[in-house]
Design an enzyme around this catalytic site. Structure first.
Site, PDB file in Angstrom:
ATOM      1  N   ASP A 124      40.862  49.912  84.464  1.00 17.71           N
ATOM      2  CA  ASP A 124      39.564  49.615  83.833  1.00 17.71           C
ATOM      3  C   ASP A 124      38.421  50.454  84.399  1.00 17.71           C
ATOM      4  O   ASP A 124      37.383  49.932  84.836  1.00 17.71           O
ATOM      5  CB  ASP A 124      39.226  48.124  83.968  1.00 17.71           C
ATOM      6  CG  ASP A 124      40.213  47.250  83.206  1.00 17.71           C
ATOM      7  OD1 ASP A 124      41.179  47.802  82.644  1.00 17.71           O
ATOM      8  OD2 ASP A 124      40.026  46.033  83.178  1.00 17.71           O
ATOM      9  N   ASN A 265      48.703  37.123  87.292  1.00 12.03           N
ATOM     10  CA  ASN A 265      47.231  37.084  87.311  1.00 12.03           C
ATOM     11  C   ASN A 265      46.818  35.975  86.350  1.00 12.03           C
ATOM     12  O   ASN A 265      46.747  36.193  85.157  1.00 12.03           O
ATOM     13  CB  ASN A 265      46.692  38.441  86.840  1.00 12.03           C
ATOM     14  CG  ASN A 265      45.171  38.501  86.812  1.00 12.03           C
ATOM     15  OD1 ASN A 265      44.498  37.900  87.658  1.00 12.03           O
ATOM     16  ND2 ASN A 265      44.621  39.218  85.843  1.00 12.03           N
TER      17      ASN A 265
HETATM   18  C1  GDL Z   1      43.054  43.799  82.689  1.00  4.59           C
HETATM   19  C2  GDL Z   1      42.648  43.886  84.114  1.00  4.59           C
HETATM   20  C3  GDL Z   1      42.623  42.522  84.792  1.00  4.59           C
HETATM   21  C4  GDL Z   1      42.243  41.407  83.822  1.00  4.59           C
HETATM   22  C5  GDL Z   1      43.265  41.407  82.722  1.00  4.59           C
HETATM   23  C6  GDL Z   1      43.087  40.322  81.685  1.00  4.59           C
HETATM   24  C7  GDL Z   1      44.861  44.745  84.821  1.00  4.59           C
HETATM   25  C8  GDL Z   1      45.609  45.742  85.640  1.00  4.59           C
HETATM   26  N1  GDL Z   1      43.517  44.821  84.852  1.00  4.59           N
HETATM   27  O1  GDL Z   1      43.151  44.784  82.037  1.00  4.59           O
HETATM   28  O2  GDL Z   1      41.704  42.598  85.843  1.00  4.59           O
HETATM   29  O3  GDL Z   1      42.216  40.175  84.454  1.00  4.59           O
HETATM   30  O4  GDL Z   1      43.223  42.634  82.051  1.00  4.59           O
HETATM   31  O5  GDL Z   1      41.841  40.402  81.029  1.00  4.59           O
HETATM   32  O6  GDL Z   1      45.446  43.948  84.157  1.00  4.59           O
END
Ligand code: GDL
Length: 454
Positions: A124, A265
Site C-alpha cells: 500500500d 489479519n
Molecule cells: C491490505 C493491507 C492490510 C489491510 C488489508 C485489508 C496487506 C498486505 N495490506 O491491503 O493492511 O488490513 O488490506 O483491508 O494486506
C-alpha cells in the site's frame, strides 16, 4: 508449533489493519489465545501506529519503548515469536545510505527491547520512485530487494537466528496481473532476495475467498520460495458496516505443506475475533478433512458464555443466527442467507399474492430485531461496544422491513408506498457517503453502472 510440516512453520496473527491498534489488554488476551491454540507467532504491524509507517524514521520515546518491551515479553513468556514490522515505503529514498542507517537505528532499538524477528513491509505505497532511485536501481523491485537484503544481512550479524519477512508492493495475484510495482517485479524479488527471507502474500486477491494449493505452488515458482500467507479473510478495516465472525474457510489443511506459514489479519475490533481465531487454530492443528461449518458451530458454543445479558443468557441458536449475519466477506452464513432470500422473495412479489409467508417473515424479523436489542444489555461491555454500531444498523433495517410488510399486508390493494415515521429523509440512510454510494451501483461481475444509466 504443533503438527506443522517444518519446525520453522509460522502460524499466528498479524495486527496489520488500518484503524486504532489493539490495546495492551487485548494483545494480552490475544497472546493467551494464540498459546492456547498452539499457534506460535504475532506480527506487529498496525498501519496507524505512526512510527510503524507514517513517521518511520523517528525512534521510539523511552515510554513507547517500554510499552513495546512489555509486549515482547508478553509473547516470549508464552513461548510465542514476536515479529516487529516497519513500513518505510511511503517516502523512503532507496539510494540514500542515511535511510538504511535510520532503519538500523529502529531495528537496534527493537533488538534492545528484546525483539529477535523483523519484517519490512512495502504494501500500500505509491508505485513510483524518485529519479535518483530509478537511476540507481532501475526498478522498484531491485531497489526494495537492495534495502531488504542489506537490512537482513545487518540483522543476521546481530541476531543470527532472526526471521526476516518481506511484503512486496504487489502482494496478491490481481496486483501482479496488473503489473503493480512494474514489469517482472515478483520475478526480480524472487531472484534477488536471499532465500532465507520470507515473502508475504495474500492470495489471488487482497481478500481471497479461496487460496488453493495450485495458486501457492505457482507463487512458490515465481518467488523461488514458499510464500508466507498474510490472510485478510476476516479483516474488516475496509468496511465499517461489517465484521466477520465466520469460520476460517476456503483453505484446506493441505495448504500447510505448500507455504512457509500463515498469519491472520482479522477484525479491527478485537472481541469480534473469537471464532476466527479458534477456527484458524483448529485448521492449523487439523490432520484430516476440514469442515468449516462444524468448526464454526464448535467455536460458537465456546463463545456463548460471553453472551450473558442483564436479563439472562442468549441461546446458542440466536448466537448462530447473529453470527450468520456477519459471516465472511463473500458469503452470509446459511441462516442469514435463507432469511435474506425469503425477504427478497416477499418484497419482489405483488402484495396481493402474499399468503402465510408474510406473517412468518414478520416473526423471523422480530426475532432477529429483538436479539439485536437484547445485546445492548450484554454484561461483557467491550463485546457490546464492538458490536453496537453494526447491530444498531441491522436493527434499523429489520424495523423498516417489518413496518413495510405490515403496512402492505394490512392494505394489499393500495398502491400508496408505505412510510415510516422512524426512517425519515436526512436522518435515515442520509449523508454524503450514502448519497455517493447511490451514484454507482456495483454489478455481480465487478463492473459499475451510474445512477442515470438505463
Ligand atoms: C491490505 C493491507 C492490510 C489491510 C488489508 C485489508 C496487506 C498486505 N495490506 O491491503 O493492511 O488490513 O488490506 O483491508 O494486506
Amino acid at each position: 508449533m504443533v503438527n506443522s510440516e517444518s519446525p520453522r512453520f509460522i502460524a499466528g496473527v498479524v495486527e496489520g489493519f488500518y484503524g486504532p491498534p489493539w490495546s495492551p489488554t487485548e494483545r494480552g488476551e490475544l497472546f493467551d489465545t494464540l498459546a492456547a491454540g498452539e499457534l506460535n507467532t504475532y506480527l506487529y504491524a498496525p498501519k496507524d501506529d505512526l512510527k510503524h509507517r507514517a513517521i518511520w524514521r523517528e525512534v521510539y520515546t523511552a515510554e513507547e519503548a517500554a510499552t513495546l518491551t512489555a509486549l515482547i515479553q508478553g509473547c516470549t513468556s508464552r513461548g510465542l515469536n514476536f515479529i516487529y514490522a516497519v513500513s518505510p515505503g511511503l517516502d523512503i529514498r532507496y539510494s540514500d545510505l542515511a535511510e538504511l542507517e535510520r532503519l538500523h537505528a529502529r531495528i537496534a532499538q527493537m533488538l534492545s527491547a528484546g525483539c529477535e524477528h523483523f519484517a519490512l513491509l512495502f504494501d500500500d505505497i505509491p508505485d513510483r520512485m524518485h529519479l535518483a532511485d530509478r537511476e540507481a536501481f532501475g526498478s522498484f523491485a531491485a531497489a526494495q530487494s537492495h534495502v531488504a537484503t542489506a537490512l537482513f544481512r545487518w540483522l543476521r550479524e546481530r541476531s543470527p537466528a532472526a526471521r526476516f519477512l518481506f511484503c512486496p508492493t504487489p502482494y496478491c495475484g490481481r496486483m501482479a496481473e496488473r503489473k503493480l510495482g512494474g514489469e517482472n517485479y515478483l520475478a526480480t524479488i524472487g531472484r534477488e532476495l536471499p532465500p532465507e527471507i520470507d515473502v508475504l502474500w495474500t492470495g489471488p486477491e487482497i481478500i481471497s475467498r479461496e487460496v488453493t494449493v495450485e495458486h501457492v505452488r505457482e507463487m512458490r515458482r515465481v518467488l523461488q520460495r514458499k510464500p508466507l500467507l498474510w490472510d485478510n479473510l476476516h479483516a474488516n478495516d475496509y468496511d465499517g458496516h461489517r465484521f466477520f465472525c465466520g469460520p476460517y474457510a476456503g483453505r484446506t489443511p493441505e495448504l500447510r505443506k505448500e507455504i512457509a506459514g500463515v498469519l491472520l489479519n482479522p477484525n479491527c475490533e478485537f472481541p469480534l475475533n473469537f471464532v476466527p481465531l479458534r477456527t484458524f487454530a483448529a485448521i492449523v492443528r487439523e490432520s484430516g478433512a476440514w469442515d468449516a461449518r462444524a468448526a464454526y458451530l464448535a467455536a460458537m458454543s465456546e463463545w456463548l458464555p460471553r453472551f450473558v445479558t442483564v436479563s439472562g443468557a442468549v441461546s446458542l441458536a440466536d448466537l448462530v443466527l447473529l453470527g450468520d449475519c456477519y459471516y465472511l466477506p463473500h458469503e452470509e452464513g446459511p441462516e442469514a442467507d435463507a432469511f435474506f432470500r425469503r425477504a427478497a422473495e416477499l418484497l419482489t412479489a405483488v402484495p396481493s399474492t402474499w399468503g402465510e409467508e408474510a406473517a412468518a417473515f414478520l416473526v423471523e424479523c422480530a426475532r432477529l430485531r429483538e436479539l439485536c436489542g437484547r445485546l445492548a444489555e450484554l454484561r461483557d461491555r467491550p463485546l457490546f461496544y464492538a458490536l453496537s454500531r453494526r447491530i444498531w444498523e441491522l436493527r434499523e433495517e429489520l424495523d423498516l422491513l417489518e413496518r413495510y410488510v405490515t403496512a402492505r399486508s394490512e392494505n394489499k390493494s393500495s398502491n400508496a408506498a408505505p412510510r415510516s415515521d422512524f426512517h425519515l429523509p436526512g436522518t435515515y440512510r442520509g449523508g454524503l457517503v450514502a448519497k455517493l454510494q447511490r451514484l454507482l451501483t456495483p454489478r455481480a461481475d465487478g463492473s459499475f453502472t451510474p445512477l442515470s444509466a438505463p
